[in-house]
Enzyme design. Structure first.
Site, PDB file in Angstrom:
ATOM      1  N   CYS A  79       0.830  -1.203   0.000  1.00 19.51           N
ATOM      2  CA  CYS A  79       0.000   0.000   0.000  1.00 19.51           C
ATOM      3  C   CYS A  79       0.870   1.261   0.000  1.00 19.51           C
ATOM      4  O   CYS A  79       1.526   1.542  -0.992  1.00 19.51           O
ATOM      5  CB  CYS A  79      -1.003  -0.047   1.147  1.00 19.51           C
ATOM      6  SG  CYS A  79      -2.373   1.119   0.946  1.00 19.51           S
ATOM      7  N   HIS A 185      -3.621  -5.102   0.005  1.00 19.52           N
ATOM      8  CA  HIS A 185      -3.096  -5.636   1.265  1.00 19.52           C
ATOM      9  C   HIS A 185      -3.133  -7.160   1.226  1.00 19.52           C
ATOM     10  O   HIS A 185      -4.190  -7.754   1.454  1.00 19.52           O
ATOM     11  CB  HIS A 185      -3.922  -5.131   2.448  1.00 19.52           C
ATOM     12  CG  HIS A 185      -3.691  -3.707   2.765  1.00 19.52           C
ATOM     13  ND1 HIS A 185      -2.751  -3.294   3.673  1.00 19.52           N
ATOM     14  CD2 HIS A 185      -4.267  -2.574   2.278  1.00 19.52           C
ATOM     15  CE1 HIS A 185      -2.754  -1.980   3.747  1.00 19.52           C
ATOM     16  NE2 HIS A 185      -3.658  -1.515   2.910  1.00 19.52           N
ATOM     17  N   GLU A 187      -2.076  -9.216   3.414  1.00 17.22           N
ATOM     18  CA  GLU A 187      -2.399  -9.746   4.750  1.00 17.22           C
ATOM     19  C   GLU A 187      -3.884  -9.676   5.060  1.00 17.22           C
ATOM     20  O   GLU A 187      -4.353 -10.286   6.013  1.00 17.22           O
ATOM     21  CB  GLU A 187      -1.578  -9.015   5.819  1.00 17.22           C
ATOM     22  CG  GLU A 187      -2.069  -7.634   6.200  1.00 17.22           C
ATOM     23  CD  GLU A 187      -1.784  -6.525   5.194  1.00 17.22           C
ATOM     24  OE1 GLU A 187      -2.126  -5.370   5.507  1.00 17.22           O
ATOM     25  OE2 GLU A 187      -1.208  -6.790   4.114  1.00 17.22           O
TER      26      GLU A 187
END
Length: 193
Positions: A79, A185, A187
């Site tokens: 990001c 993202h 994750e």
């Protein structure tokens, strides 16, 4: 050891826990020595480019990131961690960033009033070529995005994947040698991430 760069913001714990879920040891650190000696380095940025650059500067980590990349250590930006790798961001009335990848970061300015900024949610990534990081991941898979600004690398060879939002096709994945960075993202992207 995987070094997760601590810049006093962000989703550091989420990234560390994602690595632990995969059985990999990751440490959140701002130590230049630990970052330089790590097997892999991750900059999981959230927030604004200016504050990220300020914290990196205060911690003496801007040149450390440059050294990590120049030394050939695998580096992942996430990001804002992608955006600061370019030369400049329009965010906060304009801020100079690290400049490892030629290009700029621009604000989404949709003409359709029903298109919301920031982009929050799932969107597909169209890969331009194969890459080991995307091994066994189908092209046009969906990943989770949260951002108001998007990267525009100057060289098309730096663009690994693209995504469309607010009437713009932007670089959602940038890759050059040992450096890879995602606007989404990983994750927060479930199994695909």
């Amino acid at each position: 050891m995987i070094a997760v760069i601590d810049y006093k913001a962000g989703n550091l714990t989420s990234v560390r826990l994602a690595f632990e879920t995969l059985g990999l040891k990751a440490e959140i650190t701002s130590s230049p020595e630990k970052i330089l000696s790590a097997s892999h380095v991750v900059f999981p940025g959230v927030g604004a480019a200016q504050s990220a650059m300020h914290e990196l500067d205060q911690a003496g980590l801007i040149n450390i990131i440059k050294k990590v990349v120049c030394n050939g250590t695998p580096f992942l930006g996430i990001c804002v961690g992608l955006q600061i790798l370019l030369e400049r961001s329009e965010e906060d009335d304009g801020v100079n960033t690290i400049g490892l990848i030629p290009g700029v970061v621009k604000l989404f300015t949709p003409t359709d009033p029903f298109v919301k900024v920031p982009q929050i949610g799932w969107n597909s990534v169209n890969l331009n070529r194969s890459h080991p990081v995307f091994l066994d991941i189908n092209n046009n898979s969906n990943f989770y995005f949260v951002h108001s600004y998007y990267p525009m690398p100057a060289n098309s060879t730096d663009i690994l994947g693209q995504t469309e939002y607010a009437g713009v096709k932007f670089a959602s994945v940038v890759a050059r040698k040992n450096l890879i960075a995602t606007q989404f993202h990983p994750e927060k992207s479930g199994r695909m991430g």
